[in-house]
Design a protein around this motif. Structure first.
Motif, PDB file in Angstrom:
ATOM      1  N   ARG A  43       0.871  -1.173   0.000  1.00  0.00           N
ATOM      2  CA  ARG A  43       0.000   0.000   0.000  1.00  0.00           C
ATOM      3  C   ARG A  43       0.905   1.220   0.000  1.00  0.00           C
ATOM      4  O   ARG A  43       1.637   1.450   0.948  1.00  0.00           O
ATOM      5  CB  ARG A  43      -0.910  -0.017   1.224  1.00  0.00           C
ATOM      6  CG  ARG A  43      -1.971   1.047   1.229  1.00  0.00           C
ATOM      7  CD  ARG A  43      -2.896   0.817   2.428  1.00  0.00           C
ATOM      8  NE  ARG A  43      -3.778   1.913   2.640  1.00  0.00           N
ATOM      9  CZ  ARG A  43      -5.021   1.988   2.170  1.00  0.00           C
ATOM     10  NH1 ARG A  43      -5.486   1.002   1.451  1.00  0.00           N
ATOM     11  NH2 ARG A  43      -5.776   3.035   2.416  1.00  0.00           N
ATOM     12  N   GLN A  63       5.429   4.314   1.356  1.00  0.00           N
ATOM     13  CA  GLN A  63       4.529   3.318   1.929  1.00  0.00           C
ATOM     14  C   GLN A  63       3.606   3.983   2.938  1.00  0.00           C
ATOM     15  O   GLN A  63       4.014   4.897   3.664  1.00  0.00           O
ATOM     16  CB  GLN A  63       5.331   2.213   2.606  1.00  0.00           C
ATOM     17  CG  GLN A  63       4.494   1.066   3.100  1.00  0.00           C
ATOM     18  CD  GLN A  63       5.343  -0.063   3.642  1.00  0.00           C
ATOM     19  OE1 GLN A  63       6.550   0.058   3.797  1.00  0.00           O
ATOM     20  NE2 GLN A  63       4.707  -1.178   3.937  1.00  0.00           N
ATOM     21  N   ASP A  65       0.123   3.188   5.863  1.00  0.00           N
ATOM     22  CA  ASP A  65      -0.603   2.161   6.603  1.00  0.00           C
ATOM     23  C   ASP A  65      -2.070   2.152   6.174  1.00  0.00           C
ATOM     24  O   ASP A  65      -2.459   2.830   5.218  1.00  0.00           O
ATOM     25  CB  ASP A  65      -0.447   2.367   8.112  1.00  0.00           C
ATOM     26  CG  ASP A  65      -1.028   3.673   8.617  1.00  0.00           C
ATOM     27  OD1 ASP A  65      -1.741   4.368   7.851  1.00  0.00           O
ATOM     28  OD2 ASP A  65      -0.783   4.008   9.787  1.00  0.00           O
ATOM     29  N   ASP A  66      -2.902   1.395   6.888  1.00  0.00           N
ATOM     30  CA  ASP A  66      -4.317   1.262   6.531  1.00  0.00           C
ATOM     31  C   ASP A  66      -5.092   2.571   6.650  1.00  0.00           C
ATOM     32  O   ASP A  66      -6.134   2.738   6.023  1.00  0.00           O
ATOM     33  CB  ASP A  66      -4.985   0.205   7.410  1.00  0.00           C
ATOM     34  CG  ASP A  66      -4.464  -1.187   7.111  1.00  0.00           C
ATOM     35  OD1 ASP A  66      -3.952  -1.409   5.994  1.00  0.00           O
ATOM     36  OD2 ASP A  66      -4.566  -2.061   7.998  1.00  0.00           O
ATOM     37  N   HIS A  67      -4.603   3.501   7.449  1.00  0.00           N
ATOM     38  CA  HIS A  67      -5.276   4.785   7.647  1.00  0.00           C
ATOM     39  C   HIS A  67      -4.714   5.880   6.743  1.00  0.00           C
ATOM     40  O   HIS A  67      -5.155   7.024   6.812  1.00  0.00           O
ATOM     41  CB  HIS A  67      -5.162   5.222   9.103  1.00  0.00           C
ATOM     42  CG  HIS A  67      -5.748   4.228  10.053  1.00  0.00           C
ATOM     43  ND1 HIS A  67      -7.100   3.978  10.143  1.00  0.00           N
ATOM     44  CD2 HIS A  67      -5.160   3.391  10.935  1.00  0.00           C
ATOM     45  CE1 HIS A  67      -7.318   3.046  11.052  1.00  0.00           C
ATOM     46  NE2 HIS A  67      -6.155   2.658  11.551  1.00  0.00           N
ATOM     47  N   ASN A  69      -1.506   6.930   6.785  1.00  0.00           N
ATOM     48  CA  ASN A  69      -0.374   7.610   7.407  1.00  0.00           C
ATOM     49  C   ASN A  69       0.936   7.068   6.841  1.00  0.00           C
ATOM     50  O   ASN A  69       1.088   5.872   6.645  1.00  0.00           O
ATOM     51  CB  ASN A  69      -0.389   7.412   8.925  1.00  0.00           C
ATOM     52  CG  ASN A  69      -1.659   7.949   9.547  1.00  0.00           C
ATOM     53  OD1 ASN A  69      -2.142   9.009   9.175  1.00  0.00           O
ATOM     54  ND2 ASN A  69      -2.217   7.204  10.482  1.00  0.00           N
ATOM     55  N   ILE A  71       4.606   5.674   6.321  1.00  0.00           N
ATOM     56  CA  ILE A  71       5.493   4.748   7.026  1.00  0.00           C
ATOM     57  C   ILE A  71       6.855   4.839   6.343  1.00  0.00           C
ATOM     58  O   ILE A  71       6.958   4.682   5.134  1.00  0.00           O
ATOM     59  CB  ILE A  71       4.990   3.294   6.935  1.00  0.00           C
ATOM     60  CG1 ILE A  71       3.613   3.158   7.537  1.00  0.00           C
ATOM     61  CG2 ILE A  71       5.966   2.344   7.587  1.00  0.00           C
ATOM     62  CD1 ILE A  71       3.000   1.779   7.333  1.00  0.00           C
TER      63      ILE A  71
END
Length: 92
Positions: A43, A63, A65-67, A69, A71
């Motif tokens: 993602r 990269q 995260d699921d929200h 944000n 990484i």
């Protein structure tokens, strides 16, 4: 037969940063770094670099995260080293 997508289509999709309803667009990408290491980001999002990306034939990828944000750091990706985009093999 394995699905393929052209590099031009990949670059066009990467430049589209939002969907029609205003949501941020994310994608999965797999590419080779300069030293030959294969990097897989399940993602990610497209972001800018401190260089002329067109002249250097690179794009910035980070990269998330699921929200959504961030990484880690931003990867400078050579457009010639993109192996797959959204789990579809890229052909030149």
């Amino acid at each position: 037969m394995e699905q393929t997508i052209t590099r031009a289509d990949v670059l066009a999709e990467m430049e589209t940063r939002e969907t029609a309803d205003g949501r941020r667009r994310y994608f999965a990408i797999q590419f080779y770094k300069k030293d030959g290491e294969l990097v897989t980001l399940n993602r990610a999002r497209c972001c800018g670099l401190r260089m002329n990306m067109t002249d250097n034939r690179t794009r910035g990828v980070q990269q998330v995260d699921d929200h959504g944000n961030a990484i880690g750091h931003i990867y400078p990706v050579s457009i010639d080293n993109i192996r797959s985009f959204n789990n579809v093999r890229v052909k030149i």
